[in-house]
Structure formats: structure tokens, C-alpha cells
Design a protein around this motif. Structure first.
Motif, PDB file in Angstrom:
ATOM      1  N   ALA A 224      52.079  28.123  39.616  1.00  0.00           N
ATOM      2  CA  ALA A 224      52.138  29.301  38.750  1.00  0.00           C
ATOM      3  C   ALA A 224      51.076  30.318  39.140  1.00  0.00           C
ATOM      4  CB  ALA A 224      51.964  28.879  37.289  1.00  0.00           C
ATOM      5  N   LEU A 225      49.872  29.847  39.439  1.00  0.00           N
ATOM      6  CA  LEU A 225      48.810  30.765  39.865  1.00  0.00           C
ATOM      7  C   LEU A 225      49.164  31.414  41.200  1.00  0.00           C
ATOM      8  CD1 LEU A 225      46.028  31.974  39.413  1.00  0.00           C
ATOM      9  CD2 LEU A 225      45.035  29.940  40.480  1.00  0.00           C
ATOM     10  N   MET A 226      49.722  30.632  42.113  1.00  0.00           N
ATOM     11  CA  MET A 226      50.120  31.190  43.408  1.00  0.00           C
ATOM     12  C   MET A 226      51.167  32.287  43.226  1.00  0.00           C
ATOM     13  SD  MET A 226      52.018  29.273  46.590  1.00  0.00           S
ATOM     14  CE  MET A 226      53.614  29.361  45.762  1.00  0.00           C
ATOM     15  N   ILE A 227      52.147  32.050  42.360  1.00  0.00           N
ATOM     16  CA  ILE A 227      53.192  33.045  42.126  1.00  0.00           C
ATOM     17  C   ILE A 227      52.607  34.301  41.493  1.00  0.00           C
ATOM     18  CG2 ILE A 227      55.246  33.526  40.729  1.00  0.00           C
ATOM     19  CD1 ILE A 227      56.128  30.651  41.220  1.00  0.00           C
ATOM     20  N   ALA A 228      51.681  34.140  40.548  1.00  0.00           N
ATOM     21  CA  ALA A 228      51.056  35.302  39.914  1.00  0.00           C
ATOM     22  C   ALA A 228      50.293  36.133  40.946  1.00  0.00           C
ATOM     23  CB  ALA A 228      50.126  34.849  38.792  1.00  0.00           C
ATOM     24  N   VAL A 229      49.596  35.487  41.869  1.00  0.00           N
ATOM     25  CA  VAL A 229      48.859  36.202  42.913  1.00  0.00           C
ATOM     26  C   VAL A 229      49.839  36.934  43.839  1.00  0.00           C
ATOM     27  CG1 VAL A 229      47.392  35.913  44.944  1.00  0.00           C
ATOM     28  CG2 VAL A 229      46.848  34.702  42.822  1.00  0.00           C
ATOM     29  N   ILE A 230      50.938  36.259  44.209  1.00  0.00           N
ATOM     30  CA  ILE A 230      51.951  36.900  45.059  1.00  0.00           C
ATOM     31  C   ILE A 230      52.524  38.126  44.373  1.00  0.00           C
ATOM     32  CG2 ILE A 230      54.261  36.620  46.051  1.00  0.00           C
ATOM     33  CD1 ILE A 230      53.541  33.700  46.600  1.00  0.00           C
ATOM     34  N   TYR A 231      52.884  37.992  43.096  1.00  0.00           N
ATOM     35  CA  TYR A 231      53.384  39.136  42.339  1.00  0.00           C
ATOM     36  C   TYR A 231      52.389  40.301  42.380  1.00  0.00           C
ATOM     37  CZ  TYR A 231      57.384  36.942  39.939  1.00  0.00           C
ATOM     38  OH  TYR A 231      58.591  36.373  39.624  1.00  0.00           O
ATOM     39  N   SER A 232      51.121  39.993  42.110  1.00  0.00           N
ATOM     40  CA  SER A 232      50.107  41.041  41.996  1.00  0.00           C
ATOM     41  C   SER A 232      49.871  41.740  43.332  1.00  0.00           C
ATOM     42  CB  SER A 232      48.799  40.440  41.468  1.00  0.00           C
ATOM     43  OG  SER A 232      48.994  39.842  40.201  1.00  0.00           O
TER      44      SER A 232
END
Length: 352
Positions: free
Chosen positions: A68-76
Motif C-alpha cells: 500500500a505504501l509503495m502504491i501511494a508513493v507511485i501515485y504521488s
């Protein structure tokens, strides 16, 4: 081995955002390539690929928190790049990303990501060429982040409260049978990792039906509550107390050597016998005790304690039977055949 998203809210969110990203961003990537915006299209594809692979990994491994953290960073990062290259049309993606981050990761992580994204977008003139536009974007983006923060905080609080209610027996406050399965597995893993002992007691109140018949169900409920309070008083904070159903209970004792497990079982039995009464009748209980044997399954371990408790019942009640025969668990990791409950029995001078 694939994880089941039904029992993991975070995994469900990750899979949802994976599907949403594929369906929502991929068409724009195709449009970018068709209109000659090759680099922006590659960024869109990278976002889709990164989020998609992350969702697939979480589904396969069950490791939802780090994904989830990885996806949030990718989104950002993706949104910052797109807003830098595509202008105002890229800025519009910031708002759903701010919301998604607060749903995906811990609030403090999402807040940091929000600050970075807002500051980055407001710093460049490509999408927001003048000060009023920058200020308007910053204010609206901060407001969206604040709303998302409050919503995430409230949702997490309610979810925690609901999980606590779902894991507890409403009458006695003990953990319930569903929670017991998770706690046993966690205790087994800790025991294997640290080479530390762990014990399990399963006990049943003797002749409980006659208490209900003689004094009523309300009196029977009070007995269950009194016994539960005594168990909590006699055990440590790290011990786990369960109501398995009716008048049957379980007690998980991390760090308890076999000798300590015997002492604790006898202390509980004698304390209940001495302190819990209905009318002129003493309340007694029968206990089965079993230490965890390395390599056995949770079902095998619990089955040994169950069988020891039933033996205590058959042998006259108001006693403890200890199953200390780990050799009988060999090969039972996936075997449904009950293990023989060999062991020793300790009893009081008065049977229940």
C-alpha cells in the motif's frame, strides 16, 4: 498461494485501486501516445504497471501494508511528473491521489506525501502560472487532505472498535473462538522463532447445566462472569483468555514451561473451587493442559488439550490432566486423527 481479500480490508483497497488505475489511467496513456505525448504516455504506463504489479504481489503474498505504501508513493510521484509535463490536465489528478493516499497508508505517511505533492505542484509555473492560481490550488488541495485525514481517522477508529467487539465475548469479556485461532497461530510462530515454551489450558465448568436448572440462567451467567474475573486476576497481562462456547474456556500462556503450566492450572482450579459458589454448592472445573510441541499444527495442539480435558471429566471431574507426550504429535501437522491424550492427572480431595 493467493490471499483472500474478503478478510483483509487493506488488500481489498489495493486490488480496487489496482483495477481503478488500469481502467482509469490506461485510456489516457493510449491517448497520450496517439497525440504525440510519448513521455507522458510512458509515465502513465509506468503508473499502471507499478500499481498493477503491486496489487498482484499483495494478492499473492498477503503483504498489504508495504504494498500500500509503495502504491501511494507511485501515485504521488506519477502525479507530480504528469502535472509537470501535462500542465493543468495533470494537476486534476492530484485530488483523487490525495484521497487515495489517506485510504491506503497510515495518516502520517499520507500527510507527508500530501505536503510533498502540493509543494511540488505549486512550485512550478507550467500548470499554475500565477500566484492566485497557486494559492487557490494549495488551499483546495490542503482542504481535500484535511477532509481525507479526518475521514481516515474516523474510519480507522470505528474499524478498531468493531474488530474489538467482534473478537470479544459480550458476557465475559474474554476473547472468542474466532480470535483464539489467530492467537494460537501467532503464539506458535513466536515459540518457533524464539525457542520459547507456550502452554494451552482448556477447561469446562462441572455440572453447569444443573446450576442453570437449579438457580436459573441469570445465575449461570453470573457464575461465568465470576470465573472469568478470577481467571484474569490469576493470570498475566500477556496471557490470552478465551470463551470457546457455553461453559468451556481456553487460556493461552506464552513462556509457560510444563511445570509452570501445571501450577497455573491447579491454582485456577483451586481458586474457583474455593471462591465461586451458588447456594451451598461449590463450582468446580475440569482442565486439560498441553504444551506446544515444535512442528505440530494448531489443530493438533488444541486437540491434545481438549482430549486431556475430556479425560479429566471421565476420571471424576474437578481435576487437571496434563498431556506431555509430544512424541504423539509427530506427523500430525495435517492429520485429522485425534492424538491419544496420555499424561498425568492432578485432582482435589473432592470431585465435582
Amino acid at each position: 498461494m493467493w490471499s483472500n481479500p474478503r478478510g483483509d480490508f487493506k488488500l481489498t483497497l489495493i486490488l480496487f485501486f489496482g483495477a481503478l488505475t488500469a481502467g482509469g489511467v490506461l485510456p489516457f496513456a493510449i491517448y497520450r501516445f496517439a497525440t504525440g505525448q510519448t513521455f507522458v504516455g510512458l509515465v502513465d504506463l509506468a503508473i499502471v504497471a507499478g500499481v498493477g504489479l503491486g496489487a498482484l504481489r499483495a494478492w499473492k503474498t498477503g503483504k498489504s501494508e508495504g504494498t500500500a505504501l509503495m502504491i501511494a508513493v507511485i501515485y504521488s510521484i506519477g502525479c507530480m511528473l504528469v502535472s509537470r509535463m501535462a500542465g493543468l490536465s495533470g494537476v486534476l489528478w492530484i485530488y483523487p491521489v490525495l484521497l487515495a493516499n489517506f485510504l491506503l497508508v497510515r495518516r502520517r505517511h499520507a500527510a507527508v506525501l500530501s505536503i510533498v505533492v502540493i509543494a511540488f505542484v505549486a512550485a512550478f509555473d507550467v500548470a499554475l502560472p500565477n500566484i492566485p492560481q497557486k494559492a487557490m490550488f494549495a488551499v483546495t488541495a490542503v482542504e481535500v487532505s484535511l477532509f481525507a485525514y479526518v475521514f481516515a481517522w474516523r474510519a480507522e477508529t470505528q474499524r478498531t472498535q468493531l474488530e474489538a467487539v467482534a473478537a470479544r465475548d459480550p458476557l465475559t469479556g474474554a476473547h472468542n473462538r474466532r480470535n483464539m485461532a489467530d492467537e494460537l497461530k501467532a503464539a506458535m510462530a513466536a515459540s518457533e522463532r524464539d525457542a520459547a515454551p507456550v502452554g494451552l489450558l482448556i477447561f469446562d465448568l462441572d455440572h453447569f447445566k444443573s446450576i442453570n436448572d437449579s438457580f436459573g440462567h441469570e445465575a449461570g451467567d453470573r457464575v461465568l462472569v465470576e470465573v472469568s474475573e478470577l481467571v484474569r486476576r490469576c493470570t498475566r497481562k500477556q496471557d490470552r483468555f478465551f470463551r470457546m462456547g457455553g461453559e468451556e474456556f481456553g487460556l493461552l500462556l506464552p513462556g509457560a514451561e510444563p511445570a509452570a503450566l501445571r501450577r497455573i492450572a491447579e491454582k485456577l482450579r483451586t481458586t474457583v473451587e474455593q471462591e465461586v459458589r451458588r447456594g451451598d454448592r461449590r463450582v468446580t472445573m475440569s482442565l486439560g493442559a498441553a504444551s506446544y510441541c515444535a512442528g505440530e499444527s494448531a489443530d493438533s495442539w488444541q486437540r491434545r488439550a481438549d482430549l486431556a480435558m475430556y479425560r479429566a471429566k471421565r476420571d471424576g471431574r474437578n481435576r487437571t490432566v496434563f498431556d506431555d507426550c509430544c512424541e504423539h504429535t509427530a506427523g500430525l501437522a495435517g492429520d485429522a486423527t485425534p492424538a491419544p491424550a496420555f499424561g498425568t492427572a492432578t485432582r482435589s480431595s473432592q470431585d465435582g
